[in-house]
Design a protein around this motif. Structure first.
Motif, PDB file in Angstrom:
ATOM      1  N   LEU A  15       0.846  -1.184   0.000  1.00 35.42           N
ATOM      2  CA  LEU A  15       0.000   0.000   0.000  1.00 35.42           C
ATOM      3  C   LEU A  15       0.888   1.243   0.000  1.00 35.42           C
ATOM      4  O   LEU A  15       2.106   1.150  -0.158  1.00 35.42           O
ATOM      5  N   HIS A  18       2.812   1.168   3.690  1.00 35.61           N
ATOM      6  CA  HIS A  18       3.149  -0.076   4.374  1.00 35.61           C
ATOM      7  C   HIS A  18       2.765  -1.265   3.498  1.00 35.61           C
ATOM      8  O   HIS A  18       2.201  -1.093   2.408  1.00 35.61           O
ATOM      9  N   ALA A  20       1.028  -5.327   3.607  1.00 34.47           N
ATOM     10  CA  ALA A  20       0.168  -6.218   4.388  1.00 34.47           C
ATOM     11  C   ALA A  20       0.237  -7.619   3.801  1.00 34.47           C
ATOM     12  O   ALA A  20       0.249  -7.790   2.579  1.00 34.47           O
ATOM     13  N   THR A  22      -1.794 -10.824   3.316  1.00 35.90           N
ATOM     14  CA  THR A  22      -3.215 -11.144   3.401  1.00 35.90           C
ATOM     15  C   THR A  22      -3.611 -12.116   2.302  1.00 35.90           C
ATOM     16  O   THR A  22      -2.814 -12.443   1.417  1.00 35.90           O
ATOM     17  N   PHE A  60     -10.644  -5.239   5.311  1.00 38.80           N
ATOM     18  CA  PHE A  60      -9.348  -4.800   4.782  1.00 38.80           C
ATOM     19  C   PHE A  60      -9.341  -3.290   4.570  1.00 38.80           C
ATOM     20  O   PHE A  60      -8.350  -2.601   4.887  1.00 38.80           O
ATOM     21  N   GLN A  63      -9.190  -1.495   7.993  1.00 39.90           N
ATOM     22  CA  GLN A  63      -7.911  -1.673   8.672  1.00 39.90           C
ATOM     23  C   GLN A  63      -6.792  -0.880   8.013  1.00 39.90           C
ATOM     24  O   GLN A  63      -5.902  -0.366   8.694  1.00 39.90           O
ATOM     25  N   ASN A  64      -6.842  -0.746   6.685  1.00 41.84           N
ATOM     26  CA  ASN A  64      -5.718  -0.124   5.977  1.00 41.84           C
ATOM     27  C   ASN A  64      -5.995   1.290   5.480  1.00 41.84           C
ATOM     28  O   ASN A  64      -5.046   2.018   5.162  1.00 41.84           O
ATOM     29  N   ILE A  76      -3.238  -0.314  -4.836  1.00 42.19           N
ATOM     30  CA  ILE A  76      -2.431  -1.318  -4.157  1.00 42.19           C
ATOM     31  C   ILE A  76      -1.527  -1.968  -5.196  1.00 42.19           C
ATOM     32  O   ILE A  76      -1.789  -1.875  -6.409  1.00 42.19           O
TER      33      ILE A  76
END
Length: 719
Positions: A15, A18, A20, A22, A60, A63-64, A76
């Motif tokens: 992202l 950061h 992730a 998943t 998702f 959270q992001n 992404i």
């Protein structure tokens, strides 16, 4: 009527600030039409834009990006490719299970630009379809069989003897857990039946002491139905009280059940108490208790007024028919409990074997870090593998870390591959793939075997000099040596695994011990290990598991390891766990069913022993006069105790015998769930028998001791 395909798994998603780790699935636009998806925000992508679009789950997005709607318009990166988020799916949608990101792929999965996915032998895709109205599953299966036959004729090397199977989605989701749920339902039914028998026994025993009272009521003008109604009313009050107590107990038990359930159990998080569940269970409880009360009520309706007035329970004159019925109820309780005990014992021994079996490596003090870094081309992939080698050295310098290694294809992990391989001089090739020996494929760093504790049986381990531009090498497991080189020294021989394109010959440099790859329940099988550095494309596509052998609690090093990874490359997505947890997770379903069946067996045992205790207690009370007579004429207290205990053990032995016959048939239901133990395991049957006999003895001993301590003079005057 739509059809779509999908493939994927847990990989890294990059992202803005950061990364992730998943669950990501690649699919096409038809996926939304198959499931009639209506995104909560935005829309689902179309085929024309699919290769640069994605949709994400509400979780998702929150959270992001802070909130579900905030994800729209964001980008992404997955495997180095940029995707625009065009939609956010509802919170209740997750297919395949745990998927968080659905990335657009080509409408034709074999035609993606820049990718060669034309290998027909890989079978990497799964399909999901929505049938037209009026089309049955049998019709769809027949059409698929026709397509399979055509493909088999057109591509005999890859599709020979292969076809398609149409499975309803519901069956696909719950089929694996149906045996477990049916077993649990059967256990619940047995416990309910034991409880009903127990209540019936207690009610009958209580009613027996009141036969004279009931007969007297009838003599004074009460109808037999009025007397029986009183018995049923008492059963109803018991049911209401039991239902209220059960509801209060059920709330924490349900939460505990959800916490114990394995992650793969479909819709486990949706399990909760609601009005319909409470109404059903309350109705079931009322019905069961009333039915249990029907036995004593039926005896009341059959009362012979003259005989009942002459019966005196305190002098052992309560009627042989009632005594036989109570004994039969106790025998049935013991038999049903024996069936539960056998099932619980077999599952417990299975769990023991799963936890104690030799898995081929040492799992203690192993921290596992899943890591995935994107790369766009071969040079970038080689650079990433070099980056990981540097990362291994940095992680190995952490205080408390003893050894570090990397692997793609960690036991009980999700990444890895398998396929056929060709032996030098065999004259075979991959056009005859169905006739080739097969093995699991894993990639490993030089210190992998020593870090995992996998024994090196012959030859050498991988060396830092095994690079991309050096001759390819491979280490084989003991099963490969036995399978392909029986009675020979495989070191120096060449094989060609179907892992890379183009395919290359590899020289065998070592032989290592077998491991149980999928779980402790899987059999050790053939495995080919290849150096990470020589297969960078496979590593980039599937990611690596970094294993760290520690001298301290593994998870205590998680933050330190994460900081090193972030400092090395912020785009590396990570996830941490331990090898012990992965092993426990791989046997979560056997552990779950063992705990539940064991709990039901304990509950059934308590109920059955309560039945034995109550029957013996009432029998002692009814035979107080007889006990007094026996003691008066010279019987010693030990004789009285032995008489009572012997009667209880006789009932238990008969119950065990009946339960044994029933169990010989019932164990077929659990035979497919067993590991390391036979369905008719004599140790389990002997242990269950001994447990029930010991429990029956304990349940009968208290009333027996009370009977043996009776004062003969008081007993003779007992009314």
């Amino acid at each position: 009527p739509s059809i779509s395909y999908y493939y994927g798994g847990e990989i890294g998603v990059q992202l803005r600030d950061h990364a992730a780790f998943t669950d990501v699935e690649f699919t096409n636009a038809e996926f939304a039409r198959v499931f009639s998806l209506q995104p909560s925000y935005g829309r689902f992508f179309e085929n024309a834009e699919a290769e640069h679009s994605a949709v994400v789950s509400s979780g998702f997005a929150a959270q992001n990006f802070g909130a579900p709607h905030a994800a729209l318009g964001e980008t992404i990166r997955v495997q180095g490719k940029i995707y625009n988020i065009v939609g956010v799916l509802p919170p209740d949608f997750s297919f395949p299970a745990k998927t968080q990101v659905w990335v657009g792929d080509a409408a034709d999965p074999g035609g993606n630009a820049g990718e060669d996915r034309s290998n027909r032998g890989a079978f990497n895709y799964r399909a999901v379809a929505k049938l037209r109205p009026g089309i049955t599953l049998a019709t769809a299966q027949a059409q698929l069989a026709t397509i399979g036959a055509r493909l088999s004729a057109a591509y005999p090397a890859d599709n020979k003897d292969k076809s398609f199977v149409a499975v309803p989605l519901h069956e696909q989701l719950v089929g694996d857990v149906r045996p477990v749920l049916l077993l649990l339902a059967a256990a619940v039914g047995l416990v309910l039946l034991i409880a009903c028998v127990n209540v019936a026994n207690l009610q009958l025993a209580r009613a027996t002491t009141r036969f004279r009272e009931m007969a007297l009521r009838s003599a004074l003008g009460a109808s037999q139905w009025q007397v029986a109604r009183q018995v049923l009313a008492q059963s109803l009050l018991l049911a209401i009280g039991g239902s209220i107590a059960g509801i209060l107990i059920a709330v924490p038990l349900v939460h505990g059940l959800v916490g114990l359930a394995p992650a793969g159990l479909p819709r486990i998080q949706e399990i909760h108490l609601n009005g319909w569940v409470l109404a059903f269970t309350a109705l079931l409880c009322l019905l069961a208790t009333v039915l249990a009360g029907m036995i004593p009520a039926w005896h009341v309706l059959r009362l012979n007024l003259a005989n009942s007035l002459k019966q005196d329970a305190s002098r052992g004159l309560s009627g042989q028919g009632v005594a036989r019925l109570r004994s039969a109820l106790v025998i049935s309780e013991v038999a049903l409990t024996f069936m539960l005990a056998i099932s619980a014992g077999l599952l417990a021994r299975t769990l023991f074997h799963l936890t104690e079996t030799n898995i081929g490596f040492s799992s203690d003090r192993l921290l596992v870090m899943d890591a995935h870094a994107p790369a766009n081309d071969l040079q970038a992939e080689i650079q990433k593998t070099n980056e990981f080698e540097s990362l291994f050295s940095q992680l190995g310098a952490l205080p408390g870390v003893e050894k570090v290694a990397g692997v793609a294809g960690l036991p009980t992990g999700q990444s890895g591959s398998n396929g056929g391989y060709i032996l030098e001089g065999s004259g075979k090739n991959f056009s005859a793939a169905s006739n080739l020996p097969r093995a699991d494929f894993s990639l490993a760093s030089p210190d992998y075997f020593s870090t995992m504790g996998i024994p090196l049986l012959k030859g050498r381990a991988f060396a830092p000099s095994d690079k991309f531009d050096t001759p390819y090498v491979v280490i084989i497991s003991e099963s490969v040596a036995k399978q392909s080189f029986p009675g020979q020294d495989p070191i120096g021989k060449q094989i060609m695994p179907g892992l890379d394109l183009p395919i290359k010959w590899m020289t065998i440099v070592g032989v290592v011990g077998d491991v149980r790859q999928d779980s402790p329940a899987s059999q050790p099988g053939p495995t080919l290990y290849m150096p990470i550095q020589q297969h960078p494309r496979f590593v980039e596509g599937n990611g690596l598991q970094v294993v760290m052998r520690t001298a301290v609690a593994p998870l205590s090093l998680m933050d330190s390891a994460q900081k090193i990874v972030h400092a090395t490359d912020p785009e590396i997505a990570t996830k941490f766990t331990t090898m012990d947890f992965m092993l426990q997770d791989s046997i979560a379903t056997p552990r779950f069913r063992t705990i539940l069946i064991g709990a039901f067996a304990v509950l059934g045992l308590l109920l059955a022993m309560l039945g034995v205790y109550s029957v013996m207690g009432y029998m002692v009370a009814q035979r107080t006069f007889e006990v007094g007579v026996r003691l008066t004429f010279g019987a010693v207290p030990g004789d009285i105790r032995n008489m009572i205990v012997r009667q209880a053990l006789t009932l238990a032995v008969i119950g065990i015998g009946v339960g044994l016959l029933l169990s010989l048939v019932a164990v077929r239901a659990v035979s497919s769930m067993l590991f390391g133990v036979r369905a008719h395991d004599p140790i389990t049957f002997a242990a269950a028998s001994a447990l029930l006999l010991l429990s029956a003895f304990a349940a009968a001993y208290v009333p027996a001791r009370r009977a043996s301590s009776v004062d003969p003079m008081k007993a003779l005057r007992y009314e």
